[in-house]
Design a protein around this motif. Structure first.
Motif, PDB file in Angstrom:
ATOM      1  N   GLU A 113      16.219  17.171 -38.391  1.00 46.91           N
ATOM      2  CA  GLU A 113      16.178  15.803 -38.357  1.00 46.91           C
ATOM      3  C   GLU A 113      17.640  15.352 -37.688  1.00 46.91           C
ATOM      4  O   GLU A 113      17.621  14.382 -37.016  1.00 46.91           O
ATOM      5  CB  GLU A 113      15.929  15.284 -39.469  1.00 46.91           C
ATOM      6  N   LEU A 114      18.579  16.166 -37.835  1.00 49.57           N
ATOM      7  CA  LEU A 114      19.972  15.659 -37.621  1.00 49.57           C
ATOM      8  C   LEU A 114      20.117  15.132 -36.098  1.00 49.57           C
ATOM      9  O   LEU A 114      20.715  14.054 -36.050  1.00 49.57           O
ATOM     10  CB  LEU A 114      20.809  16.898 -37.531  1.00 49.57           C
ATOM     11  N   PRO A 115      19.731  15.453 -34.894  1.00 50.09           N
ATOM     12  CA  PRO A 115      19.892  15.213 -33.755  1.00 50.09           C
ATOM     13  C   PRO A 115      19.109  13.780 -33.481  1.00 50.09           C
ATOM     14  O   PRO A 115      19.870  12.929 -32.908  1.00 50.09           O
ATOM     15  CB  PRO A 115      19.317  16.002 -32.737  1.00 50.09           C
ATOM     16  N   VAL A 169      25.130  18.372 -31.404  1.00 53.00           N
ATOM     17  CA  VAL A 169      23.842  17.901 -31.127  1.00 53.00           C
ATOM     18  C   VAL A 169      23.913  16.629 -30.829  1.00 53.00           C
ATOM     19  O   VAL A 169      22.741  15.829 -30.968  1.00 53.00           O
ATOM     20  CB  VAL A 169      22.832  18.035 -32.642  1.00 53.00           C
ATOM     21  N   GLY A 170      25.181  15.826 -30.374  1.00 53.56           N
ATOM     22  CA  GLY A 170      25.058  14.661 -29.825  1.00 53.56           C
ATOM     23  C   GLY A 170      25.644  13.345 -30.609  1.00 53.56           C
ATOM     24  O   GLY A 170      25.633  12.211 -30.404  1.00 53.56           O
ATOM     25  N   ASN A 189      22.887  14.956 -26.571  1.00 52.44           N
ATOM     26  CA  ASN A 189      21.856  14.769 -27.377  1.00 52.44           C
ATOM     27  C   ASN A 189      20.350  14.722 -26.794  1.00 52.44           C
ATOM     28  O   ASN A 189      19.487  15.019 -27.518  1.00 52.44           O
ATOM     29  CB  ASN A 189      22.212  13.178 -27.955  1.00 52.44           C
ATOM     30  N   SER A 241      28.391  13.096 -25.257  1.00 53.84           N
ATOM     31  CA  SER A 241      27.573  13.295 -26.457  1.00 53.84           C
ATOM     32  C   SER A 241      26.168  12.969 -26.178  1.00 53.84           C
ATOM     33  O   SER A 241      25.257  13.446 -26.634  1.00 53.84           O
ATOM     34  CB  SER A 241      28.264  12.422 -27.697  1.00 53.84           C
ATOM     35  N   THR A 242      25.956  11.508 -25.508  1.00 51.04           N
ATOM     36  CA  THR A 242      24.555  11.112 -25.365  1.00 51.04           C
ATOM     37  C   THR A 242      23.989  12.107 -24.353  1.00 51.04           C
ATOM     38  O   THR A 242      22.515  12.329 -24.595  1.00 51.04           O
ATOM     39  CB  THR A 242      24.816   9.867 -24.475  1.00 51.04           C
ATOM     40  N   LEU A 280      19.057  11.531 -35.907  1.00 52.33           N
ATOM     41  CA  LEU A 280      19.974  10.531 -36.504  1.00 52.33           C
ATOM     42  C   LEU A 280      21.093   9.966 -35.792  1.00 52.33           C
ATOM     43  O   LEU A 280      21.641   8.818 -36.316  1.00 52.33           O
ATOM     44  CB  LEU A 280      20.757  11.344 -37.866  1.00 52.33           C
ATOM     45  N   PHE A 281      21.445  10.379 -34.617  1.00 50.92           N
ATOM     46  CA  PHE A 281      22.572  10.066 -33.890  1.00 50.92           C
ATOM     47  C   PHE A 281      21.950   9.029 -32.604  1.00 50.92           C
ATOM     48  O   PHE A 281      22.824   8.929 -31.973  1.00 50.92           O
ATOM     49  CB  PHE A 281      23.481  11.033 -33.332  1.00 50.92           C
TER      50      PHE A 281
END
Lengths: 225, 408
Positions: free
Chosen positions: A105-107, B319-320, A82, A78-79, A109-110
């Motif tokens: 903005e979504l990516p 997206v992560g 991202n 996931s990282t 936020l993580f």
């Protein structure tokens, strides 16, 4: 940058085994713009999913920027998704109830980016894809070309070195498709590595080189026509 | 991340108003039920305890009776009789007694001007005030001097004072008891009392010094006496000591329960407390099950929501987003629904309890109250239900395969 060594992917559906990729070797250097062509079922999407760390190979080694990705956990992948990879899909895959701004903005936020930094980055990206006036609009209020530009902006949010595009112009008319390809060309000239799946030779012509897949194997590796 | 979370939650809730309403109403109703049940439960318990204490707190009532066992050659069926002098000795000789009072009881004519009533007259000692909670609203209770000098002073219950004096000030007036003038020295506060013995309840009684009672009515033996033990928890030992003492003095077997009939209020109070604790737990459990049904509703709705938003989950993973982030999102959303529903239920219950005409019901069920304990128990139950109903959908969401989700 990207190195596939003998990558295979086998899907098991009960007793039946489906071989999506068999022994693929690919090397993509930094700053390359590569199209992947081939008929449906030839393993293009599986290849893209593995490169983008959405999927893991059943066999072989995959080095991304010199790091072996094969042994990583889902959250570690996931990282990577991202930070290092930006996805652009054929059907855009935007959140339908969120505004263009929120989608881009979504990516961010993580991974705990500060609100101020996010705001600045989103407006930069909106500017770059020419959609600043559309920040507060939802995908349903936009044309296909505009939606795809939002998707590209989202893919760039974390400033990843690699862009993966799966039939990015597949759902667009030729004019919008060309606009999208111009953005990709700009990104490539800016130094990003781009991998793109396409059916359309005219679209593949924007890239530096092309590989063809057939039945899960690389058929030809050469310069674009 | 946090404002974005609440924006999304709000959007989800508003997008499907009917579904939101149905989901919330289950939780709201459950919370409402838990709070009301617990509030009424503690209200009833408190009221019963208060009425119960109208008799006094942790006291031992002793009624001299008849022997039912032979003892040292004495036959059974003998009357046991206790004089006030004997009680003076008891105070000194029996351990564990804080104080005690003899009590003489009979029905007497009480007159003031043209008002005449037949009410209970109790001849008692000074400690009676503390033992039986006969607290004066006006004037005072019987004191040492009254007792020593056999004064004709009387202390009236609130009801009898009202019937005789019709709003006039009773203290200092003279009433006639069986034709003998008594000076009113005080009037008792109004009090609730749900148990009694011999004669009317305290509010209908006139209290006079026991010495006066003995001289006027020629009684030698007390009807009963009331003991306040030093420690109510040790009431059983005190009772045994009393039976031993009187058995030796008056000649009966200390094991003969009927020679001295004893009513132990502290034992009663213990059982009473136990009963109401059990009663409240029972109500809480019933309420929790109602709430649990609401929680199941939230869980199933959240499972549907996860299914509906599978693509959103896929996009976020692509997206992560880490699995933990997805899990947290749905878990928090379920808990928010529970907490919103709970808050509404809480407010509704509080509103109802405020608007309820509690004064009219007080004598029977007490005043139901939102005490802190009810609040804490409700919040704990809500959190438990939120965790239970949020966990399954959140896990399901986090286990999504992004490739499958994105293909949909």
């Amino acid at each position: 940058m990207i190195e596939f060594r003998n990558i295979s992917k086998v899907y098991k559906m009960g007793e039946v085994e489906f071989v999506a990729l068999k022994g693929v070797f690919i090397t993509v250097r930094q700053g390359e713009f590569l199209s992947i062509m081939g008929p449906s079922g030839s393993g293009k999407s599986t290849l893209m999913n593995i490169i983008g760390c959405l999927d893991t190979p059943t066999e072989g080694f995959y080095y991304l920027e010199g790091e072996n990705v094969a042994g990583l956990t889902f959250d570690q992948l996931s990282t990577i998704r991202n930070r290092k990879v930006g996805f652009v899909f054929q059907n855009f895959n935007l959140l339908p109830y969120a505004t263009a701004y929120e989608n881009i903005e979504l990516p961010m936020l993580f991974n705990g980016k500060k609100a101020g930094a996010r705001r600045q980055r989103v407006s930069e990206l909106l500017e770059m894809v020419g959609l600043s006036p559309w920040a507060r609009h939802r995908p349903t209020e936009m044309s296909g070309g505009q939606q795809q530009r939002v998707a590209i902006a989202r893919a760039l949010a974390m400033d990843p070195p690699i862009i993966l595009a799966d039939e990015p112009t597949g759902n667009l008319d030729s004019k919008s498709g060309h606009e999208i390809m111009e953005i990709f060309s700009r990104l490539w000239k800016g130094g990003r590595t781009i991998l793109m799946v396409t059916h359309d030779p005219a679209i593949a012509a924007f890239s530096q080189s092309t590989i063809r897949l057939l039945d899960g194997a690389v058929q030809q590796d050469g310069a674009a026509t | 991340m946090i404002p974005a979370f609440f924006r999304n939650l709000f959007r989800d809730l508003v997008r499907q108003p009917l579904r939101t309403f149905l989901t919330l109403s289950g939780v709201t109703w459950g919370t409402f039920a838990v709070i009301l049940l617990l509030a009424f439960g503690t209200g009833i318990g408190k009221q019963q305890m208060k009425q119960f204490r109208g008799m006094g707190q942790g006291i031992i009532l002793v009624f001299p009776g008849q022997t039912t066992m032979t003892y040292n050659g004495l036959p059974k069926g003998r009357r046991i009789q206790v004089t006030p002098d004997e009680l003076e000795l008891v105070k000194k000789r029996v351990p564990g007694i804080r104080t005690l009072s003899p009590e003489f009881i009979s029905s007497r004519n009480i007159r003031y001007g043209r008002e005449q009533l037949l009410n209970t007259v109790r001849g008692v000692d000074v400690p009676f005030e503390r033992i039986r909670n006969t607290i004066p609203a006006q004037g005072r209770f019987i004191n040492e001097t009254d007792v020593r000098q056999h004064r004709r002073n009387c202390f009236l219950g609130a009801t009898i004072a009202k019937s005789l004096f019709k709003g006039m000030k009773p203290v200092g007036q003279q009433v006639m008891i069986e034709g003998v003038p008594f000076t009113v020295i005080g009037v008792m506060i109004e009090k609730d009392q749900n148990s009694n013995y011999n004669g009317m309840r305290d509010t209908h009684c006139a209290f006079i010094p026991w010495t006066t009672y003995m001289t006027l009515y020629g009684e030698k033996y007390v009807q009963n006496f009331i003991v306040q033990p030093g420690d109510p928890a040790l009431s059983k030992q005190t009772i045994a000591a009393l039976r031993n003492y009187f058995g030796g003095r008056l000649g009966f077997n200390p094991l003969d329960k009927d020679a001295l009939f004893v009513w132990d209020f502290s034992d009663f109070e213990r059982q009473f407390n136990l009963f109401f604790t059990a009663f409240n737990i029972f109500l809480g459990v019933i309420g929790s099950f109602t709430l649990l049904v609401g929680g199941v509703g939230v869980a199933s709705i959240m499972l549907v929501v996860v299914e509906e938003r599978i693509r959103e989950i896929g996009i976020k993973l692509a997206v992560g987003a880490k699995r933990r982030a997805i899990m947290w999102q749905f878990f928090a959303e379920a808990n928010c629904i529970i907490l919103i529903g709970g808050a509404i239920g809480f407010l509704l219950a509080a509103l109802l309890l405020t608007l309820l005409p509690a004064e009219q019901l007080e004598e029977y069920i007490g005043i139901p109250r939102l005490n802190p304990l009810v609040g804490i128990v409700t919040v704990l139950i809500l959190l438990a239900i939120g965790t239970l109903s949020g966990l399954t959908p959140a896990r399901r969401a986090a286990a999504t395969d992004p490739i499958v989700a994105l293909r949909k």
